[in-house]
Design a protein around this motif. Structure first.
Motif, PDB file in Angstrom:
ATOM      1  N   SER A 395      -3.581  11.032   4.872  1.00 29.66           N
ATOM      2  CA  SER A 395      -4.392  10.124   4.053  1.00 29.66           C
ATOM      3  C   SER A 395      -4.004   8.679   4.310  1.00 29.66           C
ATOM      4  N   LEU A 396      -2.713   8.424   4.353  1.00 26.67           N
ATOM      5  CA  LEU A 396      -2.146   7.118   4.674  1.00 26.67           C
ATOM      6  C   LEU A 396      -1.137   7.355   5.785  1.00 26.67           C
ATOM      7  N   ALA A 397      -1.459   6.882   6.979  1.00 28.50           N
ATOM      8  CA  ALA A 397      -0.714   7.308   8.167  1.00 28.50           C
ATOM      9  C   ALA A 397       0.678   6.691   8.223  1.00 28.50           C
ATOM     10  N   GLY A 401       0.091   2.936   8.714  1.00 26.28           N
ATOM     11  CA  GLY A 401      -0.527   2.495   7.480  1.00 26.28           C
ATOM     12  C   GLY A 401      -2.033   2.547   7.474  1.00 26.28           C
ATOM     13  N   SER A 402      -2.652   3.230   8.448  1.00 34.11           N
ATOM     14  CA  SER A 402      -4.110   3.356   8.462  1.00 34.11           C
ATOM     15  C   SER A 402      -4.554   4.331   7.383  1.00 34.11           C
ATOM     16  N   VAL A 403      -5.762   4.118   6.847  1.00 33.17           N
ATOM     17  CA  VAL A 403      -6.312   4.940   5.777  1.00 33.17           C
ATOM     18  C   VAL A 403      -7.434   5.808   6.343  1.00 33.17           C
ATOM     19  N   VAL A 557       0.712  -7.658  11.163  1.00 34.69           N
ATOM     20  CA  VAL A 557       1.176  -6.782  10.087  1.00 34.69           C
ATOM     21  C   VAL A 557       0.093  -5.732   9.841  1.00 34.69           C
ATOM     22  N   SER A 558       0.462  -4.469   9.925  1.00 28.78           N
ATOM     23  CA  SER A 558      -0.495  -3.383   9.681  1.00 28.78           C
ATOM     24  C   SER A 558      -0.268  -2.842   8.274  1.00 28.78           C
ATOM     25  N   TYR A 559      -0.960  -3.455   7.329  1.00 26.57           N
ATOM     26  CA  TYR A 559      -0.863  -3.033   5.924  1.00 26.57           C
ATOM     27  C   TYR A 559      -2.264  -3.061   5.341  1.00 26.57           C
ATOM     28  N   ALA A 560      -2.748  -1.920   4.909  1.00 27.02           N
ATOM     29  CA  ALA A 560      -4.150  -1.791   4.506  1.00 27.02           C
ATOM     30  C   ALA A 560      -4.516  -2.638   3.301  1.00 27.02           C
ATOM     31  N   GLY A 561      -3.521  -3.071   2.533  1.00 30.40           N
ATOM     32  CA  GLY A 561      -3.807  -3.854   1.338  1.00 30.40           C
ATOM     33  C   GLY A 561      -3.988  -5.335   1.570  1.00 30.40           C
ATOM     34  N   LEU A 562      -3.828  -5.797   2.805  1.00 30.98           N
ATOM     35  CA  LEU A 562      -3.970  -7.223   3.102  1.00 30.98           C
ATOM     36  C   LEU A 562      -5.431  -7.585   3.370  1.00 30.98           C
ATOM     37  N   GLN A 571      -9.076   1.723   1.718  1.00 31.64           N
ATOM     38  CA  GLN A 571      -7.958   1.696   0.766  1.00 31.64           C
ATOM     39  C   GLN A 571      -8.468   1.520  -0.659  1.00 31.64           C
ATOM     40  N   GLN A 572      -9.402   0.619  -0.855  1.00 33.80           N
ATOM     41  CA  GLN A 572      -9.920   0.382  -2.195  1.00 33.80           C
ATOM     42  C   GLN A 572     -10.719   1.571  -2.717  1.00 33.80           C
ATOM     43  N   LYS A 573     -11.314   2.340  -1.814  1.00 36.78           N
ATOM     44  CA  LYS A 573     -12.057   3.535  -2.223  1.00 36.78           C
ATOM     45  C   LYS A 573     -11.127   4.688  -2.570  1.00 36.78           C
ATOM     46  N   TYR A 574     -10.196   4.994  -1.669  1.00 38.73           N
ATOM     47  CA  TYR A 574      -9.360   6.175  -1.836  1.00 38.73           C
ATOM     48  C   TYR A 574      -8.044   5.909  -2.562  1.00 38.73           C
TER      49      TYR A 574
END
Length: 664
Positions: A395-397, A401-403, A557-562, A571-574
């Motif tokens: 789900s979160l790699a 950090g990929s979704v 930076v690989s962070y889905a929340g940025l 990220q916002q969906k799941y």
């Protein structure tokens, strides 16, 4: 053709957990007509689930309503009792007898014979008048139930109970007009074991939340305050209406029934004493619930299993010794030699090695694809030269950090009649509930965030209970008779409990990666603070990731929340509560710079783990992903210049200062 119609009807019957008989061609037309009538009655209230699996049925009864019935009836007429020991009706009859009920079998084809010490009658009306029947339990097709309801009213029964998959509004109306209580689409064996603690012994989600001592295996009388709840409308506390934090603390863990201990005890034992030879035989035949040997089940571990199942809204959980063993157990009921799976190429490096190399020794094969490309995933399933048995993704790699688009993968999997398996380790149920979006199985390394303190190894496999293992011939371990249990078919006998039952009774029995009871206890304790920890992890991670995105020594930076992340919408969906606390950064200076930064840190610990209270740092190319090719490392987001961070619970300002010094 008649045979095509039969195949369609049998498929539906299996979905509704109604077992279609084996037919001769001569009986085919008559049986097809009967089943069409049954479908007419049933489909008025049974709707196909969104996932294309087992049907979802909107029939709800309060626990007090069911308890009141089970606590008041004494004698049950079981219509459709089988003389064969491995049939579901036989299982139910034997179990109910062991719980103190007298069960009178009704079966016109076995009239005059004996089943479990009771004389078989051909019809309810043939039961002697001196035997007072309190409840009629019907193992019959829906169109036969109105007549059974009339018989139940005629003999003065108190309850009409229709078994799993059986719903008849007409029978319900007849029974209620006659003053009977009615239960439909339930099994009294499963309801009894759920409400009185036995279902929990094997990691099933009982949805019972209580701070009172629960009598295990013994029915209690109806509570005084439940008298008004005759229609099952009263809303008490159960797992379906409690918040996440309440479940994280209470699910699966009532006070110890003997000592009253409120904290879950550690049952440090290898085996369990049988009551007698008959009970031992019932346990080994899977006819009743209970513990045999701690390789299969343990009371401490069972609390953890039920808690995880409850948090994920799953049907049951099987805990294992590690996350890697959980992956093996997840696949074991599905895969046969020569089979294949389609998996994301964005996985933890150890998983890529396990799937791509180690499992080949089992003659299991894996086709790795980029799950961001749903068309590529579908093509991988459709063009495979080997039978594909599942789709797998995180789900979160880890570490990139990929979704993952879970709903998109679920549609592909279900269109091909195979399950979607999601590794939810990095997100936990607090951030993401994969079953809600169509996942059929959910896998965890409980070593990480669920335990949360870096002190307990473990893994878990959660079954949604929604996938129909008999919809095709791809899963013979669950859909065909098993010789080890004398011809028992798991899906047919256990319905939506089949996968978890198989995992305990076969997978743990034969592969043996059992979770230690102490590790289960530590993980139970960790989960009690899961939401508090995960929110702090996420908040701190976003603060550190934002700072790093502006650092001159950091390329990316690989962070889905940025803001600007390609995965922000997913990220916002799941994962609306946050993007987790594990992410990667790319450093200017390549491999050497990554090694240097790791070695200079003073607060970040350099070790191969994530999800600890302590912040952790690692250079994947030289450690966790070292065995992979450069191409595989790049695909997994673990190139030479990549550093993985797992943000803990320390003060964010101190973490930033530590990284600033390390990157200088």
């Amino acid at each position: 053709s008649v045979w095509a119609m039969l195949a369609a009807i049998r498929s539906f019957a299996r979905r509704a957990r109604i077992v279609a008989p084996r037919l001769s061609r001569k009986a085919c037309a008559r049986w097809t007509r009967d089943q069409a009538t049954m479908l007419f009655h049933t489909t008025r209230v049974v709707s196909q689930s969104k996932s294309g699996g087992l049907p979802e049925v909107d029939v709800k009864y309060s626990d007090d309503y069911i308890k009141g019935i089970l606590g008041s009836v004494k004698t049950i007429a079981l219509v459709g009792a089988s003389t064969s020991w491995n049939r579901p009706s036989y299982f139910a009859m034997k179990y109910l007898q062991e719980k103190g009920y007298r069960v009178i079998p009704i079966n016109p084809r076995a009239k005059g014979e004996n089943i479990l010490g009771e004389l078989v009658y051909g019809h309810i009306s043939e039961i002697p008048k001196d035997i007072k029947i309190d409840m009629v339990d019907a193992f019959q097709r829906a169109e036969r139930c109105p007549a059974i309801a009339e018989d139940a009213v005629e003999i003065g029964a108190k309850v009409l109970w229709l078994q799993l998959g059986i719903i008849s509004e007409e029978a319900k109306e007849i029974a209620e007009k006659g003053g009977l209580d009615v239960v439909m689409n339930r099994c009294p064996k499963i309801e009894f074991s759920r409400l009185y603690g036995e279902l929990s012994m094997h990691g099933f989600n009982s949805q019972v939340i209580s701070s009172k001592r629960r009598p295990v295996g013994h029915a209690s009388e109806k509570r005084a305050d439940a008298e008004e709840d005759t229609k099952g409308e009263k809303e008490g506390f159960d797992g379906s209406n409690c918040g996440f934090d309440t479940l994280a603390i209470h699910a699966g863990a009532s006070p110890d029934p003997t000592t009253g201990a409120r904290s879950t005890p550690v049952f440090q034992t290898t085996a369990y004493v049988f009551e007698d030879v008959d009970q031992a035989a019932s346990l080994f035949n899977l006819q009743t619930f209970g513990n045999i040997y701690s390789r299969l089940s343990n009371p401490t571990t069972a609390v953890l299993e039920e808690r995880i199942a409850s948090l994920d809204n799953g049907r049951g959980t099987t805990c294992t010794a590690s996350g890697h063993s959980a992956q093996m157990l997840a696949l074991f009921p599905l895969m046969e030699p020569g089979d294949a799976m389609v998996s994301s190429n964005k996985l933890y490096g150890g998983s890529i090695t396990q799937f791509g190399q180690t499992f080949q020794k089992f003659d299991w094969h894996c086709n790795f694809v980029d799950v961001d490309d749903l068309d590529a995933v579908a093509a991988a399933v459709e063009t495979s030269e080997r039978p594909v048995k599942c789709i797998w993704a995180e789900s979160l790699a880890n570490p990139g950090g990929s979704v993952t688009d879970i709903e998109g993968l679920a549609k592909i999997a279900h269109s091909h009649g195979i399950p979607l398996i999601i590794d939810n380790t990095m997100a936990t149920p607090y951030l993401c509930k994969p079953i809600q979006y169509g996942a059929d199985l959910v896998v965890y390394s409980t070593t990480k965030f669920l335990s949360g303190h870096g002190n307990a190894m473990g893994g878990a496999v959660v079954d949604s209970g929604k996938f129909d293992w008999m919809q095709n011939d791809k899963f013979p371990s669950l859909s065909t008779p098993q010789s080890a249990y004398h011809g028992l078919t798991f899906q047919e006998t256990f319905g939506d409990l089949a996968y978890t039952t198989f995992s305990h009774a076969v997978s743990l029995r034969d592969l043996g990666p059992t979770m230690a009871p102490l590790n289960a206890f530590l993980t139970i304790t960790g989960i009690e603070t899961l939401s508090l920890r995960m929110q702090r992890h996420c908040d701190s991670a976003k603060e550190v990731a934002t700072w790093l995105s502006n650092h001159p020594e950091v390329e990316w930076v690989s962070y889905a929340g940025l803001p600007g992340s390609r995965y922000l919408d997913l990220q916002q969906k799941y994962m609306p509560n946050g993007a987790g606390s594990v992410f990667t950064i790319g450093l200017k200076g390549g491999f050497e710079k990554g090694v240097s930064a790791v070695e200079k840190c003073e607060i970040f610990s350099h070790l191969a783990n994530v999800g600890d209270t302590r912040s952790l740092i690692l250079h994947p190319a030289s450690t966790t992903h070292r065995q992979l090719t450069p191409e595989q490392r790049d695909a997994a987001g673990a190139g030479d210049n990549v550093v993985r961070l797992s943000i803990g619970l320390e003060t964010p300002a101190d973490l930033i200062r530590d990284l600033d010094i390390a990157l200088a």
